[in-house]
Design a protein around this motif. Sequence first.
Motif, mmCIF file in Angstrom:
data_model
loop_
_atom_site.group_PDB
_atom_site.id
_atom_site.type_symbol
_atom_site.label_atom_id
_atom_site.label_comp_id
_atom_site.label_asym_id
_atom_site.label_seq_id
_atom_site.Cartn_x
_atom_site.Cartn_y
_atom_site.Cartn_z
ATOM 1 N N UNK A 171 -24.979 -13.668 11.803
ATOM 2 C CA UNK A 171 -24.016 -13.691 12.602
ATOM 3 C C UNK A 171 -23.283 -12.087 12.682
ATOM 4 N N UNK A 172 -23.122 -11.286 11.790
ATOM 5 C CA UNK A 172 -22.764 -10.246 11.806
ATOM 6 C C UNK A 172 -23.474 -9.242 12.729
ATOM 7 N N UNK A 173 -24.872 -9.265 12.731
ATOM 8 C CA UNK A 173 -25.621 -8.615 13.659
ATOM 9 C C UNK A 173 -25.303 -8.958 14.928
ATOM 10 N N UNK A 174 -25.045 -10.165 15.086
ATOM 11 C CA UNK A 174 -24.697 -10.689 16.699
ATOM 12 C C UNK A 174 -23.505 -10.218 17.121
ATOM 13 N N UNK A 175 -22.600 -10.317 16.182
ATOM 14 C CA UNK A 175 -21.279 -9.599 16.651
ATOM 15 C C UNK A 175 -21.193 -8.051 16.692
ATOM 16 N N UNK A 176 -21.945 -7.331 15.976
ATOM 17 C CA UNK A 176 -22.238 -5.993 16.077
ATOM 18 C C UNK A 176 -22.774 -5.787 17.530
ATOM 19 N N UNK A 177 -23.842 -6.431 18.021
ATOM 20 C CA UNK A 177 -24.494 -6.437 19.253
ATOM 21 C C UNK A 177 -23.687 -6.509 20.303
ATOM 22 N N UNK A 178 -22.671 -7.669 20.252
ATOM 23 C CA UNK A 178 -21.892 -8.005 21.097
ATOM 24 C C UNK A 178 -20.582 -6.777 21.369
ATOM 25 N N UNK A 179 -20.379 -6.460 20.376
ATOM 26 C CA UNK A 179 -19.364 -5.091 20.232
ATOM 27 C C UNK A 179 -19.910 -3.750 21.178
ATOM 28 N N UNK A 180 -21.370 -3.587 20.662
ATOM 29 C CA UNK A 180 -22.090 -2.630 21.103
ATOM 30 C C UNK A 180 -22.273 -2.831 22.700
ATOM 31 N N UNK A 181 -22.512 -3.857 23.339
ATOM 32 C CA UNK A 181 -22.464 -4.222 24.773
ATOM 33 C C UNK A 181 -21.088 -3.851 25.532
ATOM 34 N N UNK A 182 -20.006 -4.438 24.805
ATOM 35 C CA UNK A 182 -18.718 -3.901 24.923
ATOM 36 C C UNK A 182 -18.535 -2.510 25.147
ATOM 37 N N UNK A 232 -10.371 -3.187 26.450
ATOM 38 C CA UNK A 232 -11.894 -3.481 26.019
ATOM 39 C C UNK A 232 -12.545 -2.699 25.177
ATOM 40 N N UNK A 233 -12.478 -1.503 25.181
ATOM 41 C CA UNK A 233 -12.953 -0.616 24.334
ATOM 42 C C UNK A 233 -12.500 -0.851 22.892
ATOM 43 N N UNK A 234 -11.339 -0.918 22.853
ATOM 44 C CA UNK A 234 -10.858 -1.120 21.356
ATOM 45 C C UNK A 234 -11.188 -2.449 21.020
ATOM 46 N N UNK A 235 -11.116 -3.419 21.555
ATOM 47 C CA UNK A 235 -11.643 -4.874 21.322
ATOM 48 C C UNK A 235 -13.079 -4.922 20.882
#
Length: 71
Positions: A7-18, A49-52
Amino acid sequence: MESVVWIGAGLSFLGLIGIVYSIVAVSRAKRANLSDEELRARISAILPINLGALLVSVIGLMAVVIGIMLG
């Protein structure tokens, strides 16, 4: 604890996409030859968006570390 890591890896990936989206949006705004006020307004709209995305990425990385430490 393996699920916390994934789950953490998925969140990190979503953050990287943002974050990548923010970089692309700002570079497009700079290439658009806008006036100074318009450029500031567009960058100001992209900043949350960047900060989120940065926050989501940090939370994901923290979840990965916690999952590894507890697992």
